[in-house]
Design a protein around this motif. Structure first.
Motif, mmCIF file in Angstrom:
data_model
loop_
_atom_site.group_PDB
_atom_site.id
_atom_site.type_symbol
_atom_site.label_atom_id
_atom_site.label_comp_id
_atom_site.label_asym_id
_atom_site.label_seq_id
_atom_site.Cartn_x
_atom_site.Cartn_y
_atom_site.Cartn_z
ATOM 1 N N GLY A 198 0.830 -1.198 0.000
ATOM 2 C CA GLY A 198 0.000 0.000 0.000
ATOM 3 C C GLY A 198 0.862 1.244 0.000
ATOM 4 O O GLY A 198 2.087 1.173 0.152
ATOM 5 N N PHE A 199 0.230 2.404 -0.166
ATOM 6 C CA PHE A 199 0.974 3.660 -0.199
ATOM 7 C C PHE A 199 0.020 4.814 0.078
ATOM 8 O O PHE A 199 -1.203 4.677 -0.017
ATOM 9 C CB PHE A 199 1.666 3.855 -1.556
ATOM 10 C CG PHE A 199 0.732 3.751 -2.740
ATOM 11 C CD1 PHE A 199 -0.004 4.853 -3.175
ATOM 12 C CD2 PHE A 199 0.592 2.549 -3.431
ATOM 13 C CE1 PHE A 199 -0.848 4.768 -4.253
ATOM 14 C CE2 PHE A 199 -0.260 2.448 -4.512
ATOM 15 C CZ PHE A 199 -0.983 3.563 -4.929
ATOM 16 N N TYR A 200 0.614 5.959 0.425
ATOM 17 C CA TYR A 200 -0.144 7.181 0.635
ATOM 18 C C TYR A 200 -0.168 7.990 -0.655
ATOM 19 O O TYR A 200 0.788 7.970 -1.438
ATOM 20 C CB TYR A 200 0.471 8.009 1.758
ATOM 21 C CG TYR A 200 0.349 7.359 3.114
ATOM 22 C CD1 TYR A 200 -0.809 7.490 3.869
ATOM 23 C CD2 TYR A 200 1.414 6.611 3.641
ATOM 24 C CE1 TYR A 200 -0.918 6.891 5.117
ATOM 25 C CE2 TYR A 200 1.311 6.004 4.881
ATOM 26 C CZ TYR A 200 0.142 6.148 5.618
ATOM 27 O OH TYR A 200 0.032 5.556 6.841
ATOM 28 N N SER A 201 -1.249 8.721 -0.869
ATOM 29 C CA SER A 201 -1.421 9.539 -2.064
ATOM 30 C C SER A 201 -1.656 10.987 -1.639
ATOM 31 O O SER A 201 -2.681 11.315 -1.033
ATOM 32 C CB SER A 201 -2.606 9.033 -2.894
ATOM 33 O OG SER A 201 -2.802 9.822 -4.053
ATOM 34 N N PHE A 202 -0.675 11.855 -1.945
ATOM 35 C CA PHE A 202 -0.717 13.255 -1.536
ATOM 36 C C PHE A 202 -1.027 14.155 -2.727
ATOM 37 O O PHE A 202 -0.694 13.830 -3.864
ATOM 38 C CB PHE A 202 0.641 13.697 -0.959
ATOM 39 C CG PHE A 202 1.001 13.041 0.342
ATOM 40 C CD1 PHE A 202 0.781 13.693 1.549
ATOM 41 C CD2 PHE A 202 1.587 11.780 0.360
ATOM 42 C CE1 PHE A 202 1.142 13.103 2.748
ATOM 43 C CE2 PHE A 202 1.951 11.183 1.558
ATOM 44 C CZ PHE A 202 1.727 11.839 2.755
ATOM 45 N N PRO A 253 -0.978 7.944 -7.863
ATOM 46 C CA PRO A 253 -2.397 7.670 -8.122
ATOM 47 C C PRO A 253 -2.782 6.240 -7.761
ATOM 48 O O PRO A 253 -1.931 5.358 -7.615
ATOM 49 C CB PRO A 253 -2.519 7.905 -9.625
ATOM 50 C CG PRO A 253 -1.170 7.531 -10.154
ATOM 51 C CD PRO A 253 -0.179 7.973 -9.099
ATOM 52 N N LEU A 254 -4.073 6.025 -7.638
ATOM 53 C CA LEU A 254 -4.605 4.670 -7.506
ATOM 54 C C LEU A 254 -4.587 4.032 -8.888
ATOM 55 O O LEU A 254 -5.190 4.543 -9.828
ATOM 56 C CB LEU A 254 -6.036 4.723 -6.962
ATOM 57 C CG LEU A 254 -6.787 3.392 -6.891
ATOM 58 C CD1 LEU A 254 -6.142 2.458 -5.871
ATOM 59 C CD2 LEU A 254 -8.251 3.612 -6.552
ATOM 60 N N VAL A 255 -3.889 2.920 -9.034
ATOM 61 C CA VAL A 255 -3.774 2.224 -10.317
ATOM 62 C C VAL A 255 -4.605 0.947 -10.255
ATOM 63 O O VAL A 255 -4.456 0.140 -9.333
ATOM 64 C CB VAL A 255 -2.305 1.890 -10.643
ATOM 65 C CG1 VAL A 255 -2.209 1.173 -11.988
ATOM 66 C CG2 VAL A 255 -1.456 3.161 -10.657
ATOM 67 N N ILE A 267 -8.326 12.941 -5.665
ATOM 68 C CA ILE A 267 -8.264 11.511 -5.999
ATOM 69 C C ILE A 267 -7.894 11.402 -7.470
ATOM 70 O O ILE A 267 -8.449 12.115 -8.317
ATOM 71 C CB ILE A 267 -9.627 10.835 -5.756
ATOM 72 C CG1 ILE A 267 -10.034 10.946 -4.292
ATOM 73 C CG2 ILE A 267 -9.594 9.381 -6.213
ATOM 74 C CD1 ILE A 267 -11.506 10.702 -4.054
ATOM 75 N N GLU A 268 -6.950 10.533 -7.768
ATOM 76 C CA GLU A 268 -6.543 10.308 -9.156
ATOM 77 C C GLU A 268 -6.483 8.810 -9.400
ATOM 78 O O GLU A 268 -5.725 8.092 -8.743
ATOM 79 C CB GLU A 268 -5.190 10.964 -9.424
ATOM 80 C CG GLU A 268 -4.752 10.907 -10.880
ATOM 81 C CD GLU A 268 -3.472 11.688 -11.128
ATOM 82 O OE1 GLU A 268 -2.723 11.311 -12.060
ATOM 83 O OE2 GLU A 268 -3.200 12.660 -10.388
#
Length: 275
Positions: free
Chosen positions: A155-159, A184-186, A252-253
């Motif tokens: 997982g990861f954070y999206s800034f 981004p969310l892929v 959100i991307e």
């Protein structure tokens, strides 16, 4: 008319024509912008099967409301114009009509049922996350998102990636101002994806209009939704809940990519190599 004024008339007409042309040239860009903005007044059709169903339902309800409005306001304005006191019309003296009562009870009931049937079918489809092929946990924070790929154990954070200089008007604003992120969310296309939505601090809302997705992220609770995107592309959204100061800096991307490209991306993530 004096001869001097008669000689000036052609010149005056030319000046007026030039002014009309100049005014038209000045207003043309504004007219084009207004027409371009008109397309954004309606909700987007979207890029998923559910988004298209939601759009069709929206337009169905919209046109039913338009017809009802025309009938109701048409009858009202007709009554006002044709039965006014100045025409010598006197008010009716009856108090009730069983027939009229039945008609204006039955007709709205039929209309409501006609709207409820497709609306219920759409809601059932939107909530049916069964037979999903993968699951992603989405957690809202002040003011960022975390995406956990539960099937791949990473997982990861999206800034927000828009610079503070752009936000404070010290630098030029880009095309995707306040709608761009560092990671981004892929997700893969043609894949049914289950999403678990929650929050770590206050109430947020994960919202992507093109996917017809919006769900509250509530601390201590897990909400669920799903999506399946048919075509590759980049789809943007925002937190739709007023979650505090800097709420507008929580975009959100979503990047939808072909399955082969997605698998290659997952291999890089699991190997610890971030794009």
């Amino acid at each position: 008319m004096p001869e001097r004024i008669r000689r000036l008339l052609p010149n005056l007409k030319s000046v007026l024509n030039l002014r009309r042309l100049a005014a038209g040239a000045i207003l043309l860009p504004f007219a084009s912008a207004a027409l371009a903005g008109w397309d954004t007044l309606n909700m987007p059709v979207g890029v998923t099967e559910v988004s298209r169903i939601v759009y069709d339902l929206h337009m169905l309800i919209f046109w039913i409301c338009v017809v009802i409005g025309i009938v109701v306001f048409g009858a009202m304005f007709y009554s006002i114009l044709m039965h006014r006191k100045s025409r010598g019309v006197t008010a009716a003296t009856f108090h009730e009509s069983t027939t009229v009562e039945v008609i204006w009870t039955v007709i709205p009931f039929i209309i409501l049922v006609a709207m409820a049937v497709p609306a219920t079918a759409t809601l059932i489809k939107m909530e049916d996350s069964g037979q999903s092929e993968m699951t992603i946990k989405i957690t809202g924070y002040q003011w960022l998102w975390r995406y956990d790929y539960l099937d791949h154990d990473f997982g990861f954070y999206s800034f927000l990636s828009t610079s503070r200089d752009s936000i404070r008007d010290r630098a030029e604003k880009g095309e995707h101002y306040l709608l761009e992120v560092d990671r981004p969310l892929v997700i893969p296309t043609n894949t049914k994806i289950r999403m678990l939505i929650t929050a770590n601090d206050v109430i947020h809302a994960w919202w992507v209009p093109d996917l017809a997705l919006k769900r509250d992220a509530i601390p201590g609770f897990i909400n669920e939704l799903w999506t399946q995107i048919d075509d590759p592309g980049v789809y943007r959204g925002q937190c739709a809940e007023l979650c505090g100061r800097d709420h507008g800096f929580m975009p959100i991307e979503v990047h939808a990519v072909p399955p082969d490209e997605y698998r290659a991306w997952v291999e890089k993530q699991t190997a610890g190599v971030a794009e």
